[in-house]
Design a protein around this motif. Structure first.
Motif, PDB file in Angstrom:
ATOM      1  N   THR A 143       0.842  -1.191   0.000  1.00 41.61           N
ATOM      2  CA  THR A 143       0.000   0.000   0.000  1.00 41.61           C
ATOM      3  C   THR A 143       0.886   1.252   0.000  1.00 41.61           C
ATOM      4  N   ALA A 144       0.351   2.321  -0.500  1.00 40.62           N
ATOM      5  CA  ALA A 144       1.094   3.573  -0.572  1.00 40.62           C
ATOM      6  C   ALA A 144       1.504   4.057   0.820  1.00 40.62           C
ATOM      7  N   GLU A 145       0.622   3.904   1.799  1.00 39.78           N
ATOM      8  CA  GLU A 145       0.915   4.353   3.164  1.00 39.78           C
ATOM      9  C   GLU A 145       2.067   3.548   3.774  1.00 39.78           C
ATOM     10  N   ALA A 146       2.071   2.231   3.568  1.00 40.83           N
ATOM     11  CA  ALA A 146       3.135   1.379   4.115  1.00 40.83           C
ATOM     12  C   ALA A 146       4.481   1.697   3.470  1.00 40.83           C
ATOM     13  N   VAL A 147       4.484   1.913   2.167  1.00 33.83           N
ATOM     14  CA  VAL A 147       5.727   2.237   1.462  1.00 33.83           C
ATOM     15  C   VAL A 147       6.232   3.616   1.880  1.00 33.83           C
ATOM     16  N   LYS A 148       5.325   4.569   2.038  1.00 34.56           N
ATOM     17  CA  LYS A 148       5.717   5.907   2.500  1.00 34.56           C
ATOM     18  C   LYS A 148       6.390   5.820   3.863  1.00 34.56           C
ATOM     19  N   ASN A 149       5.778   5.111   4.798  1.00 32.36           N
ATOM     20  CA  ASN A 149       6.349   4.989   6.141  1.00 32.36           C
ATOM     21  C   ASN A 149       7.709   4.295   6.123  1.00 32.36           C
ATOM     22  N   ALA A 150       7.853   3.262   5.285  1.00 29.82           N
ATOM     23  CA  ALA A 150       9.121   2.543   5.193  1.00 29.82           C
ATOM     24  C   ALA A 150      10.226   3.433   4.625  1.00 29.82           C
ATOM     25  N   LEU A 151       9.905   4.191   3.576  1.00 34.09           N
ATOM     26  CA  LEU A 151      10.909   5.068   2.974  1.00 34.09           C
ATOM     27  C   LEU A 151      11.305   6.205   3.915  1.00 34.09           C
ATOM     28  N   LEU A 152      10.335   6.767   4.608  1.00 31.02           N
ATOM     29  CA  LEU A 152      10.661   7.845   5.548  1.00 31.02           C
ATOM     30  C   LEU A 152      11.530   7.332   6.692  1.00 31.02           C
ATOM     31  N   LYS A 153      11.256   6.124   7.153  1.00 36.72           N
ATOM     32  CA  LYS A 153      12.077   5.542   8.221  1.00 36.72           C
ATOM     33  C   LYS A 153      13.499   5.282   7.728  1.00 36.72           C
ATOM     34  N   ALA A 154      13.642   4.796   6.492  1.00 37.90           N
ATOM     35  CA  ALA A 154      14.969   4.501   5.935  1.00 37.90           C
ATOM     36  C   ALA A 154      15.764   5.768   5.664  1.00 37.90           C
ATOM     37  N   PHE A 155      15.095   6.816   5.187  1.00 36.43           N
ATOM     38  CA  PHE A 155      15.806   8.038   4.803  1.00 36.43           C
ATOM     39  C   PHE A 155      15.902   9.076   5.913  1.00 36.43           C
ATOM     40  N   ALA A 156      15.223   8.887   7.026  1.00 37.55           N
ATOM     41  CA  ALA A 156      15.251   9.880   8.112  1.00 37.55           C
ATOM     42  C   ALA A 156      16.672  10.243   8.553  1.00 37.55           C
ATOM     43  N   PRO A 157      17.572   9.275   8.765  1.00 36.85           N
ATOM     44  CA  PRO A 157      18.930   9.649   9.178  1.00 36.85           C
ATOM     45  C   PRO A 157      19.736  10.330   8.065  1.00 36.85           C
ATOM     46  N   LEU A 158      19.286  10.196   6.826  1.00 33.42           N
ATOM     47  CA  LEU A 158      20.018  10.733   5.679  1.00 33.42           C
ATOM     48  C   LEU A 158      19.324  11.937   5.057  1.00 33.42           C
ATOM     49  N   ALA A 159      18.310  12.461   5.699  1.00 33.46           N
ATOM     50  CA  ALA A 159      17.466  13.509   5.117  1.00 33.46           C
ATOM     51  C   ALA A 159      18.259  14.732   4.665  1.00 33.46           C
ATOM     52  N   ALA A 160      19.328  15.079   5.342  1.00 39.14           N
ATOM     53  CA  ALA A 160      20.119  16.253   4.964  1.00 39.14           C
ATOM     54  C   ALA A 160      20.771  16.081   3.598  1.00 39.14           C
ATOM     55  N   TRP A 161      20.986  14.840   3.170  1.00 41.20           N
ATOM     56  CA  TRP A 161      21.655  14.592   1.887  1.00 41.20           C
ATOM     57  C   TRP A 161      20.682  14.303   0.752  1.00 41.20           C
ATOM     58  N   VAL A 162      19.436  14.054   1.059  1.00 36.92           N
ATOM     59  CA  VAL A 162      18.459  13.714   0.019  1.00 36.92           C
ATOM     60  C   VAL A 162      17.985  14.999  -0.654  1.00 36.92           C
ATOM     61  N   LYS A 163      18.216  15.107  -1.953  1.00 30.49           N
ATOM     62  CA  LYS A 163      17.809  16.291  -2.729  1.00 30.49           C
ATOM     63  C   LYS A 163      16.694  15.966  -3.715  1.00 30.49           C
ATOM     64  N   THR A 164      16.764  14.791  -4.356  1.00 25.28           N
ATOM     65  CA  THR A 164      15.729  14.375  -5.302  1.00 25.28           C
ATOM     66  C   THR A 164      15.384  12.910  -5.060  1.00 25.28           C
ATOM     67  N   LEU A 165      14.164  12.556  -5.419  1.00 27.67           N
ATOM     68  CA  LEU A 165      13.689  11.179  -5.315  1.00 27.67           C
ATOM     69  C   LEU A 165      13.062  10.818  -6.652  1.00 27.67           C
ATOM     70  N   THR A 166      13.437   9.667  -7.228  1.00 29.59           N
ATOM     71  CA  THR A 166      12.868   9.206  -8.484  1.00 29.59           C
ATOM     72  C   THR A 166      12.183   7.876  -8.237  1.00 29.59           C
ATOM     73  N   TYR A 167      10.933   7.782  -8.649  1.00 29.80           N
ATOM     74  CA  TYR A 167      10.126   6.607  -8.375  1.00 29.80           C
ATOM     75  C   TYR A 167       9.753   5.879  -9.651  1.00 29.80           C
ATOM     76  N   ASP A 168       9.485   4.602  -9.500  1.00 30.82           N
ATOM     77  CA  ASP A 168       8.862   3.810 -10.540  1.00 30.82           C
ATOM     78  C   ASP A 168       7.394   4.252 -10.593  1.00 30.82           C
ATOM     79  N   ASN A 169       6.655   3.812 -11.568  1.00 34.22           N
ATOM     80  CA  ASN A 169       5.272   4.266 -11.718  1.00 34.22           C
ATOM     81  C   ASN A 169       4.252   3.344 -11.058  1.00 34.22           C
ATOM     82  N   GLY A 170       4.622   2.665  -9.988  1.00 28.97           N
ATOM     83  CA  GLY A 170       3.692   1.772  -9.301  1.00 28.97           C
ATOM     84  C   GLY A 170       2.732   2.530  -8.400  1.00 28.97           C
ATOM     85  N   LYS A 171       1.599   1.912  -8.102  1.00 27.78           N
ATOM     86  CA  LYS A 171       0.589   2.517  -7.229  1.00 27.78           C
ATOM     87  C   LYS A 171       1.113   2.707  -5.813  1.00 27.78           C
ATOM     88  N   GLU A 172       2.110   1.904  -5.428  1.00 32.47           N
ATOM     89  CA  GLU A 172       2.654   2.014  -4.074  1.00 32.47           C
ATOM     90  C   GLU A 172       3.393   3.330  -3.837  1.00 32.47           C
TER      91      GLU A 172
END
Length: 82
Positions: A26-55
């Protein structure tokens, strides 16, 4: 479901990967997982590129939380836009 996220930075294209676990596709589960993974690296994240899935339907919320720009992949077949 595992979500593999790559993080690239520097002039030499150093590559780092973050592996996040989403309990379902689900989109909500994937959002939470990505935010948890990238939270420690947020200062370095400038762009995000996604596949075209519904998630990835909540890609704008992820980008807003990480203060990054969000892009969706343009589908191509042998270099031609589909």
């Amino acid at each position: 479901m595992f979500v593999l996220a790559g993080l690239y930075w520097s002039q030499r294209w150093k590559e780092k990967h973050a592996l996040a676990w989403a309990p379902n596709k689900t989109a909500e589960a994937v959002k939470n997982a990505l935010l948890k993974a990238f939270a420690p690296l947020a200062a370095w994240v400038k762009t995000l590129t996604y596949d075209n899935g519904k998630e990835f339907a909540l890609h704008e919320e992820i980008a807003l939380a990480l203060n990054a720009k969000s892009y969706l992949r343009i589908p191509t077949i042998l270099g031609n836009v589909v």
